[in-house]
Enzyme design. Structure first.
Site, mmCIF file in Angstrom:
data_model
loop_
_atom_site.group_PDB
_atom_site.id
_atom_site.type_symbol
_atom_site.label_atom_id
_atom_site.label_comp_id
_atom_site.label_asym_id
_atom_site.label_seq_id
_atom_site.Cartn_x
_atom_site.Cartn_y
_atom_site.Cartn_z
ATOM 1 C CG ASP A 195 58.360 96.055 48.670
ATOM 2 O OD1 ASP A 195 57.624 95.496 48.007
ATOM 3 O OD2 ASP A 195 59.722 96.082 48.333
ATOM 4 C CD GLU A 226 43.733 88.372 82.986
ATOM 5 O OE1 GLU A 226 44.553 87.677 83.577
ATOM 6 O OE2 GLU A 226 42.651 88.680 83.447
ATOM 7 C CD GLU A 261 51.278 86.168 83.162
ATOM 8 O OE1 GLU A 261 50.694 86.117 84.232
ATOM 9 O OE2 GLU A 261 52.175 85.064 82.571
ATOM 10 C CD GLU A 277 51.545 87.065 87.161
ATOM 11 O OE1 GLU A 277 51.788 85.948 87.635
ATOM 12 O OE2 GLU A 277 50.247 87.204 86.828
ATOM 13 C CD GLU A 324 48.380 89.877 84.729
ATOM 14 O OE1 GLU A 324 47.372 90.148 84.817
ATOM 15 O OE2 GLU A 324 49.036 88.880 84.964
ATOM 16 C CG HIS A 381 45.268 84.342 81.518
ATOM 17 N ND1 HIS A 381 45.169 84.305 82.847
ATOM 18 C CD2 HIS A 381 45.916 83.316 81.424
ATOM 19 C CE1 HIS A 381 45.904 83.518 83.342
ATOM 20 N NE2 HIS A 381 46.557 82.805 82.481
ATOM 21 N NE ARG A 398 42.396 82.073 90.275
ATOM 22 C CZ ARG A 398 42.412 83.060 89.404
ATOM 23 N NH1 ARG A 398 42.946 83.339 88.331
ATOM 24 N NH2 ARG A 398 41.673 84.312 89.998
ATOM 25 C CD GLU A 446 41.130 83.843 83.096
ATOM 26 O OE1 GLU A 446 41.698 85.128 83.415
ATOM 27 O OE2 GLU A 446 40.853 83.096 83.827
ATOM 28 N NE ARG A 489 43.801 79.606 84.056
ATOM 29 C CZ ARG A 489 44.199 80.567 85.028
ATOM 30 N NH1 ARG A 489 43.262 81.758 84.867
ATOM 31 N NH2 ARG A 489 45.181 80.576 85.585
#
Length: 448
Positions: free
Chosen positions: A54, A133, A135, A190, A197, A246, A320, A337, A339
């Site tokens: 349904d 990745e 977490e 982490e 992670e 990520h 980063r 990547e 982030r």
């Protein structure tokens, strides 16, 4: 490896499978399932695409007068869960959703990702790979078997037992994932207390998104067996890092070579022109697709300076602090990547949008801006403005407004998903906006 109906029938007998979960994902990214007994009769129905459910009871699907929907299992997603009881094992299949007329359902997030992949193939690429990745946090349960915000360790980045008291829980999660066919590459504590992670190997994007959903199910199940609650909420506790997911992405050409790699890149980064165009598309649409990558009110409590989450639309190599970076690996491992994504995002929707944004960059030849290698968190507002760096939306409300202005993102979602997603999130924001929090009581009640 291709799994056939015959393989499934054989494993049902060999592994004493007594129940079968037919799994699918709603628009909000929540995995649902219809569980049926694994009898010969029911198995025949499933393998001939005749299992029904349904759809009117599922968030963002269909109205009550058009509720009959079919589950078409992807046989390659067949999995026998490494838990069960004396009554037998439980297996699962991830399904696509079809209408009663036998057409792919426009509100099926997995089917929607397939639509983006069909566009990718028309542009000339063979596959789109994803290395996620995700977490998560592990919290203790109280005497009423309800989750608390009390962590069961005080570990930090890469700590181990006895500081990391969740070491055994995480190890069992990895063991279970390995038994289920995951290739786990890393498992660690982490930065934040209680935060973990587990990284598994990249795969083609459809398989990788399936893996994310199964991964969440396994993490929550094993945590529960250890008396813990696992949450993928973006920011469960004030004052510490939130959880991200990520997304490492790469396109492959018809010769199965990484289309993002060019050893002769005149800019010296060994990226292809298509990689720069894909990056340009990701950058140009970044502000507008944030509501899909960060879909909850709570998501924006993570996207603030000081907690390692990206806040600014920029890209770089080793740095980063920007939204997008280019990890050092080259050759077949060349990738971009993103982030900002958090694990509350619906992976099928998020990756459909990211793929279409990148393809828009390639088709429209959108040039990526210059990389920012300085620490953006330490730059002044004037310095960021001079470098053309803008902030990500600060609230779900602002992100939803931006989402509605972007035709590429809207097209990537399809009209059905777009309308239902926006409506559900408007309701979520309205509910939050009228709620009086403890913070407001603490700061205003006595002073005004």
């Amino acid at each position: 490896m291709t799994i056939t109906a015959q393989d499934i029938r054989r494993q049902v007998k060999e592994k004493n499978v007594t129940f079968l979960r037919l799994m699918f994902t709603d628009i909000m990214g929540i995995m649902k399932n219809v569980e049926i007994p694994a009898t010969d009769e029911q198995l025949d129905k499933v393998l001939s695409n005749k299992a029904m459910f349904d759809g009117s009871s599922i968030e963002g699907f269909v109205r009550i007068n058009e509720s009959d929907m079919y589950l078409y299992p992807d046989l390659d997603t067949w999995i026998v869960f490494p838990w069960g009881d004396e009554n037998g094992a439980v297996a699962g299949l991830i399904c696509d959703i079809y209408t009663a007329e036998g057409e792919p359902f426009a509100g099926d997030p997995r089917g929607n990702l397939k639509k983006a992949l069909a566009h990718m193939e028309k542009v000339g690429y063979k596959s789109f790979n994803l290395g996620p990745e995700p977490e998560f946090f592990l919290f203790k349960m109280n005497e009423k078997d309800m989750p608390t915000l009390e962590v069961n360790d005080h570990g930090g980045y890469f700590d181990l037992a006895p500081t990391d008291l969740a070491d055994n829980t995480r190890r069992e999660i990895v063991n279970v994932l390995t038994k289920m066919g995951f290739e786990v590459e890393a498992s660690h504590h982490e930065v934040a207390v209680g935060q973990h992670e587990i990284d598994f190997k990249y795969a083609d994007v459809l398989k990788a998104c399936d893996n994310i959903q199964i991964f969440k199910l396994v993490v929550k199940t094993i945590a529960r067996e250890h008396g813990l609650h696992a949450t993928f909420m973006a920011k469960p506790k004030f004052g510490i890092n939130g959880s991200g997911m990520h997304c490492n992405m790469s396109l492959f050409d018809q010769d199965n070579k990484n289309a993002f790699f060019d050893p002769n890149d005149p800019r010296g980064m060994q990226l292809s022109q298509d990689a720069y165009y894909f990056l340009g598309g990701l950058m140009q649409h970044a502000y507008n697709y944030t509501a899909i990558m960060n879909p909850t009110v709570n998501s924006y409590k993570r996207l603030v300076p000081g907690y390692e989450a990206p806040v600014y639309v920029a890209w770089a190599g080793r740095n980063r602090s920007p939204l997008i970076r280019v990890p050092a690996s080259r050759g077949q491992g060349t990738r971009l990547e993103l982030r900002s994504v958090d694990p509350t995002a619906n992976p099928y929707l998020a990756l459909a949008v990211l793929l279409e944004a990148g393809l828009d960059g390639i088709e429209q030849k959108i040039e990526a801006p210059e990389p920012i290698e300085a620490n953006i968190y330490t730059m002044t507002v004037e310095e960021r403005q001079a470098a053309g760096i803008v902030d990500l939306p600060s609230t779900l409300h602002n992100a939803l407004k931006a989402l509605q202005t972007d035709e590429v993102v809207r097209r990537a979602l399809g009209e059905h998903i777009f309308i239902n997603f926006v409506e559900a999130k408007r309701i979520e924001w309205a509910s939050y906006a009228t709620f009086v929090s403890q913070w407001e009581i603490d700061n205003y009640l006595q002073n005004y």
